[in-house]
Design an enzyme around this catalytic site. Structure first.
Site, PDB file in Angstrom:
ATOM      1  CG  ASP A  30     -28.308 -45.273  18.930  1.00 55.77           C
ATOM      2  OD1 ASP A  30     -28.211 -44.402  18.064  1.00 55.77           O
ATOM      3  OD2 ASP A  30     -28.372 -45.040  20.154  1.00 55.77           O
ATOM      4  CB  THR A  67     -25.409 -42.735  22.376  1.00 59.89           C
ATOM      5  OG1 THR A  67     -24.626 -41.803  21.639  1.00 59.89           O
ATOM      6  CG2 THR A  67     -25.427 -42.347  23.842  1.00 59.89           C
ATOM      7  CG  ASP A  71     -29.948 -46.217  24.303  1.00 59.71           C
ATOM      8  OD1 ASP A  71     -30.058 -45.643  23.195  1.00 59.71           O
ATOM      9  OD2 ASP A  71     -29.128 -45.881  25.165  1.00 59.71           O
TER      10      ASP A  71
END
Length: 853
Positions: free
Chosen positions: A339, A341, A608
């Protein structure tokens, strides 16, 4: 915010003011009320094991079938034989103690990390919001539910502001539910958007919390090729050992009975009885020796030690391993989905510009003009990272140094809000009877007045690697469909662009270069604009297979869910050659993982955000960042508590060390089982005397397998993993074991036919077996450089000293070889070395060359 009607309208926006108003109405429990519930046991405390208990570890290491066999053999030897032949008992105790200690140390380290990573809950008590451990929540506590967190206890919603809950843990459905005032929310579910106040109605054992957390972590069990292959071999061995041992015991007793009968014709009855008793004792000890040789007693031990040591090493690097076999999966990963970000970037973003169309094809600063709509859009009780960054940029000091007004300045004029959802990719707020929207340009500007012009600007800005968010307005309010899902209003007008900058992790380029060198395909999956993501990925070092710019896809052109094999195959074909995928919704992340797995890839997924949890659950290995949402960390098999992307290469290296070294030692142990079983079987069917005592086989296995295996199991090893662990191990162990067994039997039989003394026969058989074992060790320890060469020479030297030193030689009932015995040892040993080397060469041709360390 006291009722459902109030929550739906005139909802306050500022986090501070929202909480203040809520706390005025819901003061929560007092300290006295909390103490009373704690006394009554009405708490959320419910013991959840983060690892096996110490008792379970002891039970698993002590009460095994092979320990039972060896313990029985030990009792027999101590009862009817010589204590020196019980030497394998010390090895048994040492192995069990070593495995237990290693696992207990790993357990304690993991428990400490799990405690540090334990989730917290926000509750209202005495009119104040406080964060405390989930276990400290009591019945009737007023809970603050926030985006990205799991609901800590079953509760009834008191007030909700854009609340969306993911109940896929319970129902398997990924569509969010939108609880209203009075609705029930269940513990273990995840808040994906908005915020709410809820009163706990069931805690501890009466709620779903801990059971669901465990089910989430065990959504799918880690498939361990090591454990599956090892357990399969051990089942085969356990079926073989018992009948061969009984056959060997019968043949040895049958032979001794004949010897005793012959003795009776030449001696008195008393002497005959004594001779018979001695012969039967000898038969029992010989049978024990056969059993001891067949048991691969260190294989299970060293596999467990390998996993435990890897977990302990990773724990020291602040990597929490939630399932030990996950360490092995690391070695098998060939596709890593990241991912953007929080993984590729630091997760910290900052407001750069607020822009609007100047009417002449350019852009102009619009910070002042759009300040109030943006404050309305980025208020709320639980803003996401983008909203926080925009708000912080708007309320900073002005040019003259004075503080600018915050969201509270527009709060009385805000009549409705819709929280941001990663599924919709937009949020909304009604300011002065006008609806303002913020979200993805491709979505908000589609069909909007002035949309094409601003969308072109957004796409141009995105090529620079910045994040671009669209601002639009409409006179109509947002409608909701039958499922309660908010819909974009008609008659939208494109207003402006919000530009945010992200910081790439300083270790990203080096880490990505490592994976590229290791042959791991890296794919960046993000909900952001694919052009933006591609630019960030390129800056971080992501390249296409040809070495050029990464290939980017817009996930809106791909299936959202892989509902059948055709859709799954189409999705797999589309993403196979792409390195970047943008505008991906949570369901697509999950489908992408499944599509890659359908092509035979072993997929690791990092993330996250709560929108990553579905994909993390389905991936072969889910890795959560330490600063991620609690719900994401709950379903991941590994958590990088440090939040450092650079920890991943070390994690992968540990997995490869485990796989490569376990393969080495498995070949040693299984070869021993093969040659011991062959010798026992041939001796049993021919009724000849067993050539070894238990102590002799113990020293042979210690020098050629046990001691070297410990060194090899724990040694550094970054060899890349290849599938087919069991096939490669058996391809070496079975023929090499047969060669060693045949040469040992040949040496024994040759000297027996020559009429050599029993001590010479035993010495020759023992030394031929040592030479065979050392030959196999040189194969598994290659390349023979440095400490590896020293290890082989040390073991060979110890074997030579065992024959040279009279005291040691006598203890192991060996004799100094006479010339005929030396010749037999040289011939049979050389034949064994040559045979094992041929096995190795043929194996390389059949199963492929072994990559070097």
């Amino acid at each position: 915010m006291g009722s459902g009607e109030q929550a739906g309208h005139a909802g306050p926006v500022s986090q501070t003011s929202t909480q203040t108003k809520a706390l005025q109405e819901y003061t929560g429990l007092s300290a006295v009320e909390v103490a009373a519930r704690v006394r009554d046991g009405l708490t959320n405390a419910y013991r959840v094991r983060t690892s096996r208990s110490t008792t379970a570890i002891l039970r698993a290491n002590i009460f095994t079938i092979f320990n039972a066999i060896l313990a029985t053999a030990l009792i027999i030897v101590l009862t009817v034989g010589h204590w020196a032949d019980a030497l394998f008992g010390f090895v048994l105790i040492l192995n069990t103690a070593t495995g237990t200690i290693a696992e207990v140390r790993a357990k304690r380290a993991l428990d400490r990390l799990a405690f540090l990573d334990a989730p917290t809950a926000c509750v209202v008590r005495d009119g104040r919001e406080i964060d405390l451990a989930v276990a400290d929540v009591v019945l009737d506590d007023v809970l603050r539910l926030r985006s990205g967190e799991q609901v800590p206890a079953d509760a009834t919603v008191l007030d909700a502001e854009g609340l969306e809950v993911d109940e896929s843990i319970l129902t398997g459905e990924s569509d969010p539910v939108r609880p209203r005032t009075g609705d029930r929310v269940l513990s273990g579910t995840t808040v994906t958007a908005g915020t709410a106040l809820a009163r706990a109605t069931a805690v501890g054992a009466a709620s779903y919390a801990n059971r669901l957390a465990r089910e989430a972590r065990r959504y799918s069990v880690v498939t361990s090729e090591l454990q599956v292959g090892t357990n399969r071999v051990l089942r085969w061995i356990s079926w073989v050992i018992v009948p061969v041992a009984l056959l060997l015991l019968w043949s040895q007793m049958h032979g001794t009975a004949i010897s005793a009968s012959s003795a009776a014709n030449a001696a008195s009855a008393a002497d005959s009885a004594g001779a018979a008793m001695g012969q039967w004792r000898t038969a029992l000890v010989a049978s024990v020796a056969g059993v001891v040789g067949m048991v691969p007693q260190g294989l299970v031990l060293l596999t467990s030690v390998n996993f435990a040591t890897a977990s302990l090493t990773l724990a020291r690097r602040r990597v929490l391993v939630q399932e030990l076999p996950a360490v092995e999966v690391l070695a098998r990963v060939d596709t890593l989905c990241l991912d953007k970000t929080g993984t590729l970037t630091t997760g910290r973003i900052a407001l750069t510009d607020v822009l609007a169309d100047d009417g002449a094809g350019g852009l102009v600063d619009a910070t002042t003009a759009l300040r109030e709509p943006l404050l309305a859009l980025t208020g709320g009780a639980d803003p996401n990272a983008t909203a926080k960054a925009v708000r912080e940029g708007l309320v900073g000091p002005s040019t003259d140094g004075t503080a600018l007004p915050g969201p509270e300045s527009v709060e009385p004029r805000v009549h409705d809000t819709i929280a941001f959802s990663s599924r919709r990719k937009w949020s909304a707020a009604v300011l002065d009877e006008e609806t303002w929207l913020m979200g993805a340009p491709e979505i908000l500007f589609a069909g909007a007045d002035g949309g094409p012009e601003l969308l072109a600007h957004a796409q141009r800005l995105s090529t620079g690697g910045v994040r671009v968010v669209a601002i639009a307005r409409a006179q109509q309010s947002c409608r909701r469909d039958d499922d309660g899902e908010a819909q974009l209003p008609e008659g939208r007008h494109a207003v402006g662009l919000v530009v945010l900058s992200e910081q790439i992790r300083p270790d990203a380029a080096q880490t990505l270069a490592y994976f590229r060198a290791q042959g791991v395909d890296v794919k960046i999956i993000s909900g952001d604009n694919p052009t933006t993501v591609a630019a960030v990925a390129a800056d971080a070092g992501v390249v296409s297979p040809s070495g050029g710019a990464p290939t980017a896809l817009d996930a809106r052109e791909l299936p959202t869910e892989a509902t059948d094999s055709t859709a799954l195959d189409a999705l797999a074909e589309a993403v196979e050659g792409a390195q970047v995928l943008g505008r991906v919704v949570p369901e697509q992340k999950r489908a992408l993982v499944q599509a890659l797995q359908s092509r035979g890839h072993t997929v690791a997924m990092t993330g996250d955000g709560v929108n990553d949890s579905l994909a993390l659950k389905d991936a072969d290995l889910g890795i959560a960042m330490g600063n991620g949402a609690p719900a994401t960390k709950a379903v991941a098999r590994m958590v990088l508590l440090s939040g450092e992307f650079s920890a991943l290469p070390g994690v992968v290296a540990e997995g490869r060390r485990v796989m490569a070294n376990t393969e080495r030692i498995a070949s040693l142990f299984l070869a021993k089982t093969i040659y011991a079983s062959l010798i026992a079987f041939v001796v049993a069917i021919t009724a000849i005397g067993y050539p070894f005592l238990p102590r002799q086989l113990t020293i042979v296995s210690s020098l050629t397998i046990g001691i070297p295996a410990f060194a090899l199991a724990l040694a550094p090893n970054d060899r890349r993993y290849r599938s087919g662990f069991l096939r490669r191990v058996l391809a070496l162990a079975v023929p090499a074991g047969l060669v060693a067994g045949i040469m040992t039997l040949a040496a024994r039989q040759w000297l027996a036919l020559e009429g050599a003394e029993q001590a010479q026969v035993t010495t020759a058989a023992t030394l031929v077996l040592v030479v065979s074992g050392l030959s196999l060790l040189t194969l598994t320890a290659r390349p023979l450089l440095g400490w590896r060469l020293g290890l082989v020479l040390l073991m060979a030297g110890a074997a030579v000293l065992g024959v040279l030193i009279p005291g040691v030689r006598e203890f192991f009932v060996l004799a100094w070889p006479d010339p005929g015995t030396w010749l037999t040892i040289v011939v049979a040993g050389s034949a064994a070395v040559l045979g094992i080397e041929i096995v190795h060469l043929v194996r390389r041709r059949l199963v492929g060359a072994e990559p070097r360390d």
